[in-house]
Motif scaffolding. Structure first.
Motif, PDB file in Angstrom:
ATOM      1  N   VAL A 128     -40.616  33.811 -60.231  1.00 16.75           N
ATOM      2  CA  VAL A 128     -39.609  34.425 -60.847  1.00 16.75           C
ATOM      3  C   VAL A 128     -38.333  33.771 -60.151  1.00 16.75           C
ATOM      4  O   VAL A 128     -38.371  32.833 -59.198  1.00 16.75           O
ATOM      5  CB  VAL A 128     -39.384  35.887 -59.787  1.00 16.75           C
ATOM      6  CG1 VAL A 128     -39.625  35.798 -58.520  1.00 16.75           C
ATOM      7  CG2 VAL A 128     -38.276  36.849 -60.353  1.00 16.75           C
ATOM      8  N   GLN A 129     -37.260  33.792 -61.062  1.00 16.70           N
ATOM      9  CA  GLN A 129     -36.042  32.936 -60.685  1.00 16.70           C
ATOM     10  C   GLN A 129     -35.108  33.717 -59.751  1.00 16.70           C
ATOM     11  O   GLN A 129     -35.104  34.994 -59.718  1.00 16.70           O
ATOM     12  CB  GLN A 129     -35.183  32.890 -62.004  1.00 16.70           C
ATOM     13  CG  GLN A 129     -34.030  31.834 -61.866  1.00 16.70           C
ATOM     14  CD  GLN A 129     -33.426  31.858 -63.303  1.00 16.70           C
ATOM     15  OE1 GLN A 129     -34.214  31.690 -64.188  1.00 16.70           O
ATOM     16  NE2 GLN A 129     -32.028  32.001 -63.507  1.00 16.70           N
ATOM     17  N   ARG A 158     -40.466  34.791 -64.990  1.00 15.60           N
ATOM     18  CA  ARG A 158     -39.414  35.860 -64.974  1.00 15.60           C
ATOM     19  C   ARG A 158     -38.273  35.088 -64.960  1.00 15.60           C
ATOM     20  O   ARG A 158     -37.792  35.011 -63.659  1.00 15.60           O
ATOM     21  CB  ARG A 158     -39.756  36.851 -64.109  1.00 15.60           C
ATOM     22  CG  ARG A 158     -38.699  38.106 -64.045  1.00 15.60           C
ATOM     23  CD  ARG A 158     -38.737  38.812 -65.342  1.00 15.60           C
ATOM     24  NE  ARG A 158     -39.872  39.490 -65.919  1.00 15.60           N
ATOM     25  CZ  ARG A 158     -39.998  40.131 -67.045  1.00 15.60           C
ATOM     26  NH1 ARG A 158     -38.909  40.186 -67.780  1.00 15.60           N
ATOM     27  NH2 ARG A 158     -41.089  40.682 -67.120  1.00 15.60           N
ATOM     28  N   ILE A 160     -33.904  34.644 -65.310  1.00 14.42           N
ATOM     29  CA  ILE A 160     -32.711  35.482 -65.143  1.00 14.42           C
ATOM     30  C   ILE A 160     -31.752  34.853 -65.898  1.00 14.42           C
ATOM     31  O   ILE A 160     -31.014  33.800 -65.703  1.00 14.42           O
ATOM     32  CB  ILE A 160     -31.926  35.604 -63.780  1.00 14.42           C
ATOM     33  CG1 ILE A 160     -33.044  36.199 -62.819  1.00 14.42           C
ATOM     34  CG2 ILE A 160     -30.585  36.312 -63.419  1.00 14.42           C
ATOM     35  CD1 ILE A 160     -32.528  36.097 -61.219  1.00 14.42           C
ATOM     36  N   ALA A 184     -36.229  41.138 -62.838  1.00 12.52           N
ATOM     37  CA  ALA A 184     -36.263  39.901 -62.062  1.00 12.52           C
ATOM     38  C   ALA A 184     -36.040  40.244 -60.802  1.00 12.52           C
ATOM     39  O   ALA A 184     -36.638  39.896 -59.804  1.00 12.52           O
ATOM     40  CB  ALA A 184     -35.638  38.934 -62.860  1.00 12.52           C
TER      41      ALA A 184
END
Length: 306
Positions: A128-129, A158, A160, A184
């Motif tokens: 994830v970002q 994921r 952003i 996110a």
């Protein structure tokens, strides 16, 4: 001279063997080899870039009270190559230590971009970002970093799709409520390993710093900002400062990052010594991947403070 040097350095023949083959004395062969070095006919380069320096890593780990430190050799006269080598060392560390089923939070920065290009095959993890993006260069955007990471792990990514910093708190809150962005941000509470870069504000060596207006930079520096990590601003003491700036950002929050079990900071270059020391004091990272120049500069700084 050239042929003697070729036989000695490339074909690994001894001075005695060369002397016999050319009808020379062993001392004449030695003089020719010395002259070849002096005149630049022969140059020797030690390709130590990327090699680990474990004894320096142990000292750095103890000084900064980290769980792990990795230090490698780089050459400061080529910052891009140094970033590539530090990034490759971080990629290798993650390849050896990540476990299947983890959730990896990825920040952004030039060294992390280099890391993503060197990533080995990984166990299946989701990524994830941790922050929105700055600028329009897709090659160095956090979206591209997590895309590459996910390709090597086979897990989900994921992103952003939002800017990191906006002009007012109301706009930032509206972006955070967007369904994809909100999803996110919720994942930040599940991150098991975070990977972050370290930006220096004094001396300036930070993409975030460069992206802000002169007025904003001066205002935040006056508030005591020495470093930033995932858009979290840190003072020399390790205190998180300028909370009003966090309200303008689409990113992980300081309290969330502190709850992440493992936070790997990746940075290189002696000019980031003060920034890395500040981030270490903040307890926002648990591990550090760096180069000799930065490690020695941090150790010298810590020694002076004592």
């Amino acid at each position: 001279m050239v042929e003697v040097a070729r036989q000695y350095f490339l074909h690994d023949r001894s001075k005695v063997q060369i002397a016999e083959a050319f009808g020379l004395s062993r001392f004449k062969v030695a003089r020719l080899l010395d002259q070849a070095r002096e005149q630049g006919v022969v140059t020797i380069r030690i390709n130590d870039g990327g090699l680990p320096v474990p004894e320096l890593a142990e000292r750095l780990q103890r000084a900064l009270r980290l769980r792990r430190a990795v230090v490698i050799e780089t050459h400061e006269d080529d910052p891009d190559e140094a970033r590539r080598l530090v990034g490759a060392a971080a990629a290798d560390l993650l390849g050896q230590t990540l476990r299947e089923g983890e959730v990896v939070g990825m920040a952004w920065g030039r060294t992390l971009t280099a890391m993503s290009a060197s990533m080995p095959a990984l166990p299946r993890v989701d990524v994830v970002q941790l922050t929105g993006a700055i600028g329009a260069d897709l090659e160095v955007s956090p979206v591209e970093v997590i895309r590459r990471f996910a390709l090597r792990s086979g897990g989900s990514a994921r992103p952003i799709f939002a800017p990191l910093v906006v002009g007012d708190a109301r706009t930032a809150e509206a972006l955070r409520r967007q369904p994809d962005v909100a999803q996110a941000l919720r994942m930040h509470d599940t991150v098991t390993t975070a990977v972050v870069a370290v930006g220096s504000w004094e001396p300036p060596n930070s993409q975030l710093y460069s992206a802000l207006s002169v007025a904003d930079r001066e205002r935040l520096r006056a508030a005591g900002v020495r470093a930033e990590i995932a858009a979290i601003l840190v003072a020399d003491t390790g205190e998180v400062v300028a909370p009003e700036f966090a309200e303008l950002c689409v990113s992980i929050q300081a309290d969330q990052l502190r709850r992440v079990p493992r936070v790997v900071a990746v940075a290189g270059g002696a000019d980031k010594a003060l920034a890395v020391a500040a981030v270490a004091r903040s307890r926002l990272c648990t591990e550090l991947v760096t180069d000799r120049a930065l490690a020695e500069a941090v150790l010298a700084l810590v020694s002076e403070e004592r």
